[in-house]
Scaffold this motif. Structure first.
Motif, PDB file in Angstrom:
ATOM      1  N   LEU A 204       0.827  -1.201   0.000  1.00  0.00           N
ATOM      2  CA  LEU A 204       0.000   0.000   0.000  1.00  0.00           C
ATOM      3  C   LEU A 204       0.865   1.256   0.000  1.00  0.00           C
ATOM      4  N   MET A 207       1.956   2.222  -3.520  1.00  0.00           N
ATOM      5  CA  MET A 207       0.943   2.498  -4.533  1.00  0.00           C
ATOM      6  C   MET A 207       0.879   3.972  -4.917  1.00  0.00           C
ATOM      7  N   PHE A 210      -4.139   6.917  -4.785  1.00  0.00           N
ATOM      8  CA  PHE A 210      -5.130   5.847  -4.713  1.00  0.00           C
ATOM      9  C   PHE A 210      -6.341   6.096  -5.612  1.00  0.00           C
ATOM     10  N   GLY A 318      -7.274   1.115   5.433  1.00  0.00           N
ATOM     11  CA  GLY A 318      -6.558   0.374   4.385  1.00  0.00           C
ATOM     12  C   GLY A 318      -7.500  -0.238   3.374  1.00  0.00           C
ATOM     13  N   VAL A 322      -7.761   0.531  -0.671  1.00  0.00           N
ATOM     14  CA  VAL A 322      -7.685  -0.534  -1.670  1.00  0.00           C
ATOM     15  C   VAL A 322      -8.931  -0.523  -2.551  1.00  0.00           C
TER      16      VAL A 322
END
Length: 552
Positions: A204, A207, A210, A318, A322
């Motif tokens: 994460l 990444m 997001f 989280g 995602v």
């Protein structure tokens, strides 16, 4: 041995060892190791066959002397031997169709060309098989020399060494378990969530942004208000969990809002399923909580609660990131395939139901089987169980003496035929409109369980007189027969078909074989749901109460 299935599998193993394409001399190491393994396999097999059948009767066995088994103990072995010989002699006919079906299902497309036969010509794998067979016989014939060579070394009790190693690992595992386990489910959940956070933290962190290329969708005020209420009710259910009834009420609001969310985003099947499941779940939890204290004491310190809040925020945040990253990225959906083939391939315009009873019928059959097993397990565990519920609600108020209120009876009994009519309507239209066997089964289950709640176990069972075990079995039978019927026409299991029929008064309408499968789902859901709920309800001492009129 040639002409047995093991010979074919060994030759395939040798052939694969030659296809590893390793560089230089390394390419010969796998075939050599495979041949040596084959030699040892033939050697110990030869010893087994020789000692059992050709080395005379065993001696020094005074406690359990061997003898011929009964006839019916030989039958399973004889069936296995027959299968081994058939696969070894006629592989293309005995195992070929099964191998093709498994390969096609695994690959999801065309199966590469292959050939099953006893011999594939004089090639290197066949030479390796001969070398292993002859080498194994030679090794066994010279076994005494190997025994003498082994006797030169100090004797080691391999069993004791193995058990010592296993005991050491068990000791280490016990020490590790003692450090992380203290009998607290809360601690186990904390460790599980914390481990998931640690594992997911690294990917994460790499990444970056997001929000993908698709961006965020606009949110209207009704949706935002409903989402806020859902979040607040979920938080209230967690913070007020010590008051179980209050927490359950907030949880029911969460379930209702989830159903409304499905309806808001054009998923009526999911909305109806969620609403029906929510009602059944609430009844189940109410029955279970009836035997538990209505208020739990405060057992967690403030430090632990703060730790749990931090973990919950990290895990929830989280998952939010995602989900945000996944839903805002360009993706290719398989929904177009189902939309294009639902009518032509499954005969229905309700894509969700066609997926359940046609495209993914195997999954649905497995799910109702698991549901049936779970219900039977609940029945088996609670069959002879006797529980004494608390005398009151935990605040000094005793339960009402009127176990079955008159107003509830008067409302519940007329609702039964109405609910059954709606259930039949939902079931019959499910192939083309929102509905289907699962939703209809839950509606029927709720209507029947309401009769148990309103009028009692004795009154309801006297009038229904149906064993729900039989309903479960009947549902699974219908679903299996609907799937196996395709074998008659040479199609795979659970292949459906449909046609159109014209009746004078009704007109033209569709008849699909999936209706039989959906009927099986309908019956299995009814039987499993009622068997589980009635088994829990039977624990109550009120379940044996009869009204004065019934006693007379």
């Amino acid at each position: 041995m040639p002409l047995l299935n093991g010979f074919l599998s060994k030759e395939m193993f040798f052939a694969e060892s030659l296809q590893l394409n390793l560089p230089g001399i390394w390419a010969w190491i796998p075939p050599i190791v495979a041949t040596l393994a084959g030699i040892f396999a033939v050697a110990y097999s030869a010893r087994f066959v020789h000692d059992v059948f050709f080395n005379g009767k065993p001696v020094n066995l005074p406690i359990y002397p061997p003898h011929e088994p009964p006839r019916y103990m030989k039958i399973p072995v004889e069936i296995l031997v027959f299968a081994c010989v058939m696969v070894g002699v006629f592989p293309a006919y005995s195992v070929g169709p099964l191998l093709y079906s498994a390969s096609a299902a695994t690959l999801g497309g065309e199966v590469p060309d292959y050939h099953l036969a006893i011999l594939h010509g004089f090639n290197l794998p066949l030479m390796m098989s001969f070398a292993a067979f002859i080498g194994g016989l030679i090794m066994y014939s010279q076994r005494q020399k190997f025994f003498d060579f082994h006797a030169r070394f100090k004797e080691v009790d391999e069993k004791a060494v193995f058990e010592a190693v296993v005991s050491r690992f068990v000791e280490l595992a016990n020490r590790f378990t003692a450090r992380i386990e203290n009998g607290s489910l809360q601690r186990y959940a904390m460790l599980l969530v914390a481990s998931a956070i640690v594992v997911a933290m690294v990917p994460l962190a790499t990444m970056g942004i997001f929000v993908g290329e698709n961006g965020l969708s606009p949110v209207d005020w009704p949706t935002a208000i409903a989402a806020a209420v859902l979040i607040l009710c979920a938080l209230a259910s967690a913070f007020l969990h010590r008051g179980r009834f209050t927490s359950l009420m907030f949880l029911s609001v969460v379930g209702l809002l989830v159903a409304l969310a499905f309806a808001r985003f054009s998923a009526p099947d999911l909305a109806m399923t969620q609403l029906s499941v929510e009602v059944v779940t609430m009844v189940l939890l109410m029955l279970a909580l009836f035997y538990m204290p209505s208020w739990t004491p405060l057992e967690t310190s403030g430090t632990h609660r703060a730790r749990d809040i931090v973990l919950a925020l990290l895990a929830g945040g989280g998952m939010t990131l995602v989900t945000l990253a996944m839903l805002t990225q360009p993706f290719t959906s398989i929904s177009e395939f189902f939309l294009e083939n639902s009518k032509t391939g499954g005969g229905g315009t309700n894509v969700v139901n066609v997926i359940l009873v046609d495209f993914r019928g195997f999954d649905t059959l497995g799910e109702i089987t698991v549901l049936a097993i779970a219900a039977l397990g609940i029945y088996a565990m609670l069959k002879d169980t006797a529980l004494t519920p608390p005398p009151g609600d935990g605040e000094g108020h005793t339960w009402t003496r009127d176990a079955y209120p008159l107003m509830l009876k008067q409302i519940a009994r007329p609702m039964l035929p109405l609910a059954l009519m709606i259930s039949a309507y939902i079931f019959l239209r499910g192939h083309n409109l929102p509905g289907g066997g699962f939703i209809a089964g839950l509606i029927t289950s709720v209507a029947l369980i309401l009769q148990y709640i309103a009028s009692g176990m004795v009154w309801t069972q006297d009038r229904i007189g149906i064993k729900y075990h039989n309903v479960i079995g009947l549902g699974l039978m219908f679903a299996t027969i609907a799937g196996a019927g395709s074998f008659v026409y040479g199609h795979p299991f659970l292949t459906t078909t449909f046609d159109y029929i014209t009746w004078p008064a009704v007109g033209k309408f569709e008849v699909a074989s999936a209706l039989v499968f959906d009927l099986g789902v309908y019956l299995a859901v009814i039987g499993a749901t009622l068997l589980a709920l009635v088994s829990i309800g039977r624990l109550s001492p009120h379940s044996a109460i009869r009204s004065p009129r019934e006693k007379s």
